[in-house]
Design an enzyme around this catalytic site. Structure first.
Site, PDB file in Angstrom:
ATOM      1  N   ARG A  71       1.046  -1.047  -0.070  1.00  0.00           N
ATOM      2  CA  ARG A  71      -0.099   0.098  -0.013  1.00  0.00           C
ATOM      3  C   ARG A  71       0.794   1.102  -0.029  1.00  0.00           C
ATOM      4  NH1 ARG A  71      -1.664  -3.452   4.010  1.00  0.00           N
ATOM      5  NH2 ARG A  71      -3.874  -4.487   3.397  1.00  0.00           N
ATOM      6  N   LYS A 102      -1.415  -3.041   8.093  1.00  0.00           N
ATOM      7  CA  LYS A 102      -2.449  -2.873   9.191  1.00  0.00           C
ATOM      8  C   LYS A 102      -2.655  -3.587  10.421  1.00  0.00           C
ATOM      9  CE  LYS A 102      -5.745  -1.479   5.374  1.00  0.00           C
ATOM     10  NZ  LYS A 102      -7.201  -1.750   4.795  1.00  0.00           N
ATOM     11  N   HIS A 147      -2.694   2.399  -5.782  1.00  0.00           N
ATOM     12  CA  HIS A 147      -3.398   1.121  -5.423  1.00  0.00           C
ATOM     13  C   HIS A 147      -3.584   0.267  -6.631  1.00  0.00           C
ATOM     14  CE1 HIS A 147      -4.890  -0.451  -1.780  1.00  0.00           C
ATOM     15  NE2 HIS A 147      -6.183  -0.834  -2.393  1.00  0.00           N
ATOM     16  N   ARG A 193      -0.607  -1.725  -6.967  1.00  0.00           N
ATOM     17  CA  ARG A 193      -0.908  -2.909  -6.106  1.00  0.00           C
ATOM     18  C   ARG A 193      -1.740  -4.027  -6.700  1.00  0.00           C
ATOM     19  NH1 ARG A 193      -0.913  -4.498  -0.650  1.00  0.00           N
ATOM     20  NH2 ARG A 193      -3.014  -5.009   0.288  1.00  0.00           N
ATOM     21  N   HIS A 200      -2.804  -9.753   3.249  1.00  0.00           N
ATOM     22  CA  HIS A 200      -4.339  -9.508   3.652  1.00  0.00           C
ATOM     23  C   HIS A 200      -4.515 -10.540   4.697  1.00  0.00           C
ATOM     24  CE1 HIS A 200      -5.497  -8.602  -0.797  1.00  0.00           C
ATOM     25  NE2 HIS A 200      -5.472  -7.559  -0.081  1.00  0.00           N
ATOM     26  N   TYR A 220      -8.973 -11.137  -7.005  1.00  0.00           N
ATOM     27  CA  TYR A 220      -8.042 -11.241  -8.189  1.00  0.00           C
ATOM     28  C   TYR A 220      -8.086 -12.288  -9.313  1.00  0.00           C
ATOM     29  CZ  TYR A 220      -6.005  -7.531  -5.546  1.00  0.00           C
ATOM     30  OH  TYR A 220      -5.563  -6.336  -4.779  1.00  0.00           O
TER      31      TYR A 220
END
Length: 312
Positions: free
Chosen positions: A160, A184, A251, A254, A277, A286
Site C-alpha cells: 500500500r 494494518k 493502488h 498494487r 491480507h 483477483y
C-alpha cells in the site's frame, strides 16, 4: 457516562492500549463525531447507556442517503467496536448491536489494474528521463531518482502507498535484499527484492539521499516523510508524460502486481502473504479479474496432461 466521554475513552483505548494506526484513529474519530452530532440533532439524551437500537437504526438509515454501502459498513463497524468496548468496560449493560442483525451488502467491484505493457511504458519513460538528466548532482535528478525508487518499491512489493511512505531506513536492507513492511494492525511482513535492476536503483537512491541518518527511507525536499498525496501526484504526472490514456494510482499498481503474479501461476496464499491480507477471501477477488487466464493455467499445469491415452 456521556456520549462524548464514551467516545473519548474508546479513542484513548484504541490509541494507547490497542496501538492502532493514526489513519484508523482518524477514521474512528470522524465516524464517532458524526454519530455524536446526529444524536444531538435528534435531541436525544447525552448518556451513552440510553442509546439503543432505535437511535442506531436512525443513524444507519441517514447514512444511506449520501454514502455508498462500503462507507456505511465502515461506520457500523466503528460503532460496533465502540459498544463492544463499552460493554467490556461495564459502561453499558449490553451492546445494542447484540440484538440487531445489520447486514450491509456492498456492490462487488473488480479492482482496476494496469496492463503489463503500460507499466513497462511507464518504467521506460522514467528511466529515459533519468538517462537524459545531465547533472546527477542537481536537485531535479535527486527527485527523479527518488520517484523511480518509489515506483520500483510499489511494483516489487505490491505494498500500500501508506506502507511505502512509512518505510524507515532500518526497514530496507539492500545488502540482503529485503524490505520489512508494517501493515494494518501492526502486522509485519518481509518481502524480498529479487530484481537486480530494482536493487541497483535503490542503492543509487540511498547513496545520494541518505548522507545523514533520517528516519524515513523516502523523504520530501524538506527532509520529512514523503506523503501519500505526493506519490499519487507524482504517478499522475509521469503517466501523463508517458502518454498513457489512464491515470495510474498507487493502488492500481498494487492490484496489478497481484493480478500479474496470479497470471504467472503463483499460489494465491503467497499473494495473500505478499499483500498483507488477513483473509484469503480478500485476495480471491483477483481470480475474477482475468477469467480467461484459468483456461491457460489449467492447460499448462493440470496433471491430466501427463496421461497419454489413445482412444479406441
Amino acid at each position: 457516562m456521556t456520549v462524548a466521554e464514551a467516545i473519548e475513552a474508546f479513542l484513548f483505548h484504541c490509541r494507547y492500549e490497542k496501538n492502532l494506526s493514526p489513519k484508523t484513529l482518524r477514521a474512528y474519530a470522524t465516524d464517532l463525531g458524526q454519530f455524536a452530532r446526529f444524536l444531538v440533532s435528534l435531541g436525544e439524551p447525552c448518556q451513552i447507556a440510553e442509546v439503543g437500537k432505535e437511535e442506531l437504526r436512525a443513524f444507519i438509515k441517514a447514512q444511506y442517503e449520501h454514502l455508498a454501502p462500503k462507507s456505511v459498513k465502515r461506520k457500523v463497524a466503528t460503532l460496533k467496536a465502540l459498544f463492544g468496548y463499552l460493554e467490556r468496560e461495564d459502561a453499558v449493560a449490553v451492546s445494542p448491536f447484540r440484538k440487531m442483525a445489520v447486514r450491509i451488502k456492498e456492490e462487488r467491484r473488480l479492482p482496476r489494474t494496469v496492463p503489463l505493457s503500460e507499466l513497462k511504458r511507464l518504467f521506460t519513460h522514467l528511466y529515459q528521463l533519468k538517462q537524459a538528466c545531465a547533472d546527477s548532482a542537481s536537485p531535479e535528478y535527486h527527485t527523479l531518482l527518488r520517484d523511480i525508487a518509489v515506483l520500483e518499491v510499489l511494483f516489487a512489493t505490491g505494498a500500500r502507498v501508506s506502507e511505502v511512505c512509512h518505510l524507515t531506513v532500518e526497514d530496507v536492507d539492500l545488502r540482503k535484499g529485503w524490505i520489512r513492511i508494517m501493515g494494518k494492525g501492526g502486522r509485519e511482513r518481509v518481502i524480498y527484492l529479487c530484481n537486480v535492476e530494482t536493487l541497483s536503483l535503490l542503492r543509487d537512491y540511498r547513496a545520494i539521499a541518505h548522507t545523514s541518518t533520517p528516519a524515513y527511507f523516502f523523504r520530501n525536499q524538506r527532509g520529512g516523510r514523503l506523503s501519500e498525496q505526493s506519490v499519487r501526484a507524482m504517478l499522475s504526472k509521469y503517466t501523463s508524460g508517458a502518454g498513457l490514456q489512464r491515470s495510474v494510482t498507487p493502488h492500481m499498481v498494487r492490484h496489478s502486481v497481484a493480478t500479474l503474479l496470479l497470471e504467472e501461476g503463483m499460489d494465491i496464499r503467497y499473494i495473500q502473504q505478499l499483500l498483507g491480507h488477513t483473509s484469503i477471501t480478500t485476495t480471491q477477488i483477483y481470480t475474477e479479474v482475468h477469467p480467461p487466464n484459468q483456461r491457460r493455467l489449467l492447460a499448462r499445469k493440470h496433471p491430466r496432461r501427463r496421461f497419454h491415452l489413445s482412444p479406441k
